[in-house]
Design a protein around this motif. Sequence first.
Motif, PDB file in Angstrom:
ATOM      1  N   ASP A 100       0.856  -1.184   0.000  1.00  0.00           N
ATOM      2  CA  ASP A 100       0.000   0.000   0.000  1.00  0.00           C
ATOM      3  C   ASP A 100       0.896   1.240   0.000  1.00  0.00           C
ATOM      4  OD1 ASP A 100      -2.448   1.214  -0.010  1.00  0.00           O
ATOM      5  OD2 ASP A 100      -3.132   0.311   1.860  1.00  0.00           O
ATOM      6  N   PRO A 136      -0.083  -2.729  -8.553  1.00  0.00           N
ATOM      7  CA  PRO A 136       0.296  -1.310  -8.652  1.00  0.00           C
ATOM      8  C   PRO A 136      -0.656  -0.528  -9.551  1.00  0.00           C
ATOM      9  CG  PRO A 136       1.776  -2.671  -9.946  1.00  0.00           C
ATOM     10  CD  PRO A 136       0.915  -3.611  -9.155  1.00  0.00           C
ATOM     11  N   SER A 137      -1.024   0.658  -9.113  1.00  0.00           N
ATOM     12  CA  SER A 137      -1.921   1.515  -9.894  1.00  0.00           C
ATOM     13  C   SER A 137      -1.140   2.141 -11.059  1.00  0.00           C
ATOM     14  CB  SER A 137      -2.454   2.623  -8.992  1.00  0.00           C
ATOM     15  OG  SER A 137      -1.378   3.468  -8.601  1.00  0.00           O
ATOM     16  N   LYS A 139      -0.641   5.224 -11.591  1.00  0.00           N
ATOM     17  CA  LYS A 139       0.221   6.289 -11.046  1.00  0.00           C
ATOM     18  C   LYS A 139       1.494   5.708 -10.452  1.00  0.00           C
ATOM     19  CE  LYS A 139      -3.448   9.502  -9.592  1.00  0.00           C
ATOM     20  NZ  LYS A 139      -4.020  10.213  -8.437  1.00  0.00           N
ATOM     21  N   LYS A 146       9.506   6.385 -13.770  1.00  0.00           N
ATOM     22  CA  LYS A 146      10.211   7.668 -13.768  1.00  0.00           C
ATOM     23  C   LYS A 146      11.426   7.654 -12.832  1.00  0.00           C
ATOM     24  CE  LYS A 146       9.945  12.456 -12.508  1.00  0.00           C
ATOM     25  NZ  LYS A 146       9.285  13.702 -12.788  1.00  0.00           N
TER      26      LYS A 146
HETATM   27  N1  ACO Z   1      -0.793  10.650 -12.824  1.00  0.00           N
HETATM   28  C1  ACO Z   1       0.224   9.978 -13.361  1.00  0.00           C
HETATM   29  N2  ACO Z   1       1.426   9.773 -12.731  1.00  0.00           N
HETATM   30  C2  ACO Z   1       1.542  10.237 -11.474  1.00  0.00           C
HETATM   31  C3  ACO Z   1       0.491  10.924 -10.836  1.00  0.00           C
HETATM   32  C4  ACO Z   1      -0.720  11.148 -11.571  1.00  0.00           C
HETATM   33  N3  ACO Z   1      -1.759  11.814 -11.060  1.00  0.00           N
HETATM   34  N4  ACO Z   1       0.910  11.255  -9.597  1.00  0.00           N
HETATM   35  C5  ACO Z   1       2.186  10.801  -9.455  1.00  0.00           C
HETATM   36  N5  ACO Z   1       2.567  10.174 -10.597  1.00  0.00           N
HETATM   37  C6  ACO Z   1       3.882   9.569 -10.871  1.00  0.00           C
HETATM   38  C7  ACO Z   1       4.479  10.230 -12.102  1.00  0.00           C
HETATM   39  O1  ACO Z   1       5.495   9.399 -12.633  1.00  0.00           O
HETATM   40  C8  ACO Z   1       5.111  11.473 -11.500  1.00  0.00           C
HETATM   41  O2  ACO Z   1       6.069  12.076 -12.334  1.00  0.00           O
HETATM   42  P1  ACO Z   1       5.555  13.274 -13.330  1.00  0.00           P
HETATM   43  O3  ACO Z   1       4.852  14.272 -12.472  1.00  0.00           O
HETATM   44  O4  ACO Z   1       6.836  13.780 -13.938  1.00  0.00           O
HETATM   45  O5  ACO Z   1       4.638  12.620 -14.321  1.00  0.00           O
HETATM   46  C9  ACO Z   1       5.734  10.912 -10.263  1.00  0.00           C
HETATM   47  O6  ACO Z   1       4.801   9.882  -9.797  1.00  0.00           O
HETATM   48  C10 ACO Z   1       5.908  11.978  -9.209  1.00  0.00           C
HETATM   49  O7  ACO Z   1       6.722  11.467  -8.156  1.00  0.00           O
HETATM   50  P2  ACO Z   1       6.396  11.901  -6.669  1.00  0.00           P
HETATM   51  O8  ACO Z   1       5.972  13.341  -6.616  1.00  0.00           O
HETATM   52  O9  ACO Z   1       7.539  11.497  -5.808  1.00  0.00           O
HETATM   53  O10 ACO Z   1       5.135  10.940  -6.390  1.00  0.00           O
HETATM   54  P3  ACO Z   1       3.898  11.193  -5.412  1.00  0.00           P
HETATM   55  O11 ACO Z   1       4.307  11.959  -4.220  1.00  0.00           O
HETATM   56  O12 ACO Z   1       2.723  11.675  -6.201  1.00  0.00           O
HETATM   57  O13 ACO Z   1       3.598   9.672  -4.927  1.00  0.00           O
HETATM   58  C11 ACO Z   1       1.981   7.951  -5.482  1.00  0.00           C
HETATM   59  C12 ACO Z   1       3.289   8.663  -5.886  1.00  0.00           C
HETATM   60  C13 ACO Z   1       2.170   7.275  -4.110  1.00  0.00           C
HETATM   61  C14 ACO Z   1       1.659   6.881  -6.529  1.00  0.00           C
HETATM   62  C15 ACO Z   1       0.849   9.000  -5.392  1.00  0.00           C
HETATM   63  O14 ACO Z   1       0.692   9.620  -6.637  1.00  0.00           O
HETATM   64  C16 ACO Z   1      -0.493   8.443  -4.926  1.00  0.00           C
HETATM   65  O15 ACO Z   1      -0.746   8.306  -3.732  1.00  0.00           O
HETATM   66  N6  ACO Z   1      -1.386   8.112  -5.887  1.00  0.00           N
HETATM   67  C17 ACO Z   1      -2.748   7.692  -5.572  1.00  0.00           C
HETATM   68  C18 ACO Z   1      -2.780   6.339  -4.854  1.00  0.00           C
HETATM   69  C19 ACO Z   1      -2.045   5.268  -5.609  1.00  0.00           C
HETATM   70  O16 ACO Z   1      -2.211   5.106  -6.814  1.00  0.00           O
HETATM   71  N7  ACO Z   1      -1.206   4.496  -4.849  1.00  0.00           N
HETATM   72  C20 ACO Z   1      -0.531   3.298  -5.323  1.00  0.00           C
HETATM   73  C21 ACO Z   1      -1.512   2.151  -5.209  1.00  0.00           C
HETATM   74  S1  ACO Z   1      -0.763   0.587  -5.687  1.00  0.00           S
HETATM   75  C22 ACO Z   1       0.010  -0.013  -4.284  1.00  0.00           C
HETATM   76  O17 ACO Z   1      -0.077   0.600  -3.260  1.00  0.00           O
HETATM   77  C23 ACO Z   1       0.822  -1.319  -4.320  1.00  0.00           C
END
Ligand code: ACO
Length: 174
Positions: A100, A136-137, A139, A146
Amino acid sequence: MEFPFDINHLFSERVTVLDQNLAAGRKSVGREKFAQQLTAPITSASKLQSNRHQLYLLKDGERNGGRGVIVGFLKVGYKKLFLLDQRGAHIEAEPLCVLDFYIADNLQRHGYGLELFDFMLQHKHLEPVLMAYDRPSPKFLSFLSKHYCLTESVPQVNNFVVFDGFFLNRSAAQ
Ligand code: ACO
């Protein structure tokens, strides 16, 4: 994630690691109270204890009028998995899995996720390619691509994703 109490009183460090010793120690009452309020998105405190998972919490102590907010969390744990390598051979392994991972909606794409994930990697002395990822989602997949150049996954028949390199230095006997 804001709470009606001072986060800084519960967690002095920017990143806190909670594990099966959650209830032990001086701050146990406060930590259980905190864990109870994180109801929907994460596993309960008792599951954390029984499954031997570890929860990494990232706080920003300045927000919420200085009472602090929890920016996000990352839950990991070892799981025994039956995986297929690149040739389709069955491999039994017990990798550290990401179970998670969540950063508060308004704080995503600010580098917090990378900070938290890097902390966990250093804490575990591990490379991300050696880990498995539970459903994994999109995102998260984008995040892994990345920041860690993890792009080529090896097809599995379960919900876990592993990447090229996971099976290096592993024999079929493992
Ligand atoms: N759309 C696409 N890619 C995204 C997004 C988004 N809305 N948000 C973050 N990312 C990815 C991209 O690669 C982004 O790089 P970019 O802005 O150049 O495209 C990169 O993450 C950014 O890195 P951080 O800022 O370090 O990441 P962040 O603090 O956003 O954390 C996380 C990443 C945990 C996936 C967050 O976006 C989040 O909580 N998302 C919603 C919940 C989710 O999907 N969690 C994973 C579930 S699967 C599992 O838990 C096993």
